[in-house]
Design a protein around this motif. Structure first.
Motif, PDB file in Angstrom:
ATOM      1  N   ASP A   1      22.192 -18.216  10.326  1.00  0.00           N
ATOM      2  CA  ASP A   1      23.298 -19.081  10.725  1.00  0.00           C
ATOM      3  C   ASP A   1      23.726 -18.729  12.151  1.00  0.00           C
ATOM      4  OD1 ASP A   1      25.611 -20.511  11.108  1.00  0.00           O
ATOM      5  OD2 ASP A   1      26.551 -19.879   9.236  1.00  0.00           O
ATOM      6  N   PRO A   2      23.464 -19.594  13.134  1.00  0.00           N
ATOM      7  CA  PRO A   2      23.823 -19.310  14.531  1.00  0.00           C
ATOM      8  C   PRO A   2      25.317 -19.067  14.733  1.00  0.00           C
ATOM      9  CG  PRO A   2      22.408 -21.255  14.399  1.00  0.00           C
ATOM     10  CD  PRO A   2      22.769 -20.877  12.989  1.00  0.00           C
TER      11      PRO A   2
ATOM     12  N   GLU B   1      26.954 -10.525   8.420  1.00  0.00           N
ATOM     13  CA  GLU B   1      26.407 -11.633   9.198  1.00  0.00           C
ATOM     14  C   GLU B   1      25.286 -12.296   8.409  1.00  0.00           C
ATOM     15  OE1 GLU B   1      24.258 -10.995  12.802  1.00  0.00           O
ATOM     16  OE2 GLU B   1      22.979  -9.492  11.922  1.00  0.00           O
TER      17      GLU B   1
ATOM     18  N   LEU C   1      26.456 -15.405  15.567  1.00  0.00           N
ATOM     19  CA  LEU C   1      26.149 -14.705  16.818  1.00  0.00           C
ATOM     20  C   LEU C   1      27.352 -13.911  17.342  1.00  0.00           C
ATOM     21  CD1 LEU C   1      24.139 -14.008  19.032  1.00  0.00           C
ATOM     22  CD2 LEU C   1      24.818 -16.109  20.196  1.00  0.00           C
TER      23      LEU C   1
END
Length: 111
Positions: free
Chosen positions: A16-17, A12, A20
């Protein structure tokens, strides 16, 4: 004996959204999967003297790896296992030293 050993480890990017869903997948599989399986089998196991629940986690619970949210889910799974121990003793009507629960961390790095 119930052995909860399922888990994932995906990369991940915390900045960077769009990542999520990766964190949510880690919680769903690595934490909620363990909780759901334990809840499903615990009523059958709690009355047996030789029953054991073993929840396998990762060393990442203590030594986080910055590219994955697995550490947070592993740490929470380990804590949940420890908090479940006195509940199982209470459910069995005993404070015996023999526990129904075992926590195993880093099973792949034993030597």
């Amino acid at each position: 004996m119930l052995v909860n050993n399922a888990g994932i480890m995906l990369r991940e990017n915390l900045l960077d959204p769009a990542f999520l869903p990766v964190a949510e997948d880690h919680v769903t599989v690595n934490l909620l999967g363990t909780i759901r399986m334990t809840y499903a089998f615990l009523p059958l196991l709690v009355g047996q003297d030789d029953a054991v629940v073993m929840n396998v986690t990762s060393t990442l619970a203590w030594v986080p790896l910055p590219i994955t949210p697995k550490a947070a889910a592993s740490s929470r799974s380990w804590c949940w296992t420890r908090s479940l121990r006195p509940e199982c003793r209470w459910a069995r009507g005993s404070s015996r030293s023999r526990d129904l629960l075992r926590a195993c961390s880093d099973p792949g790095n034993l030597g």
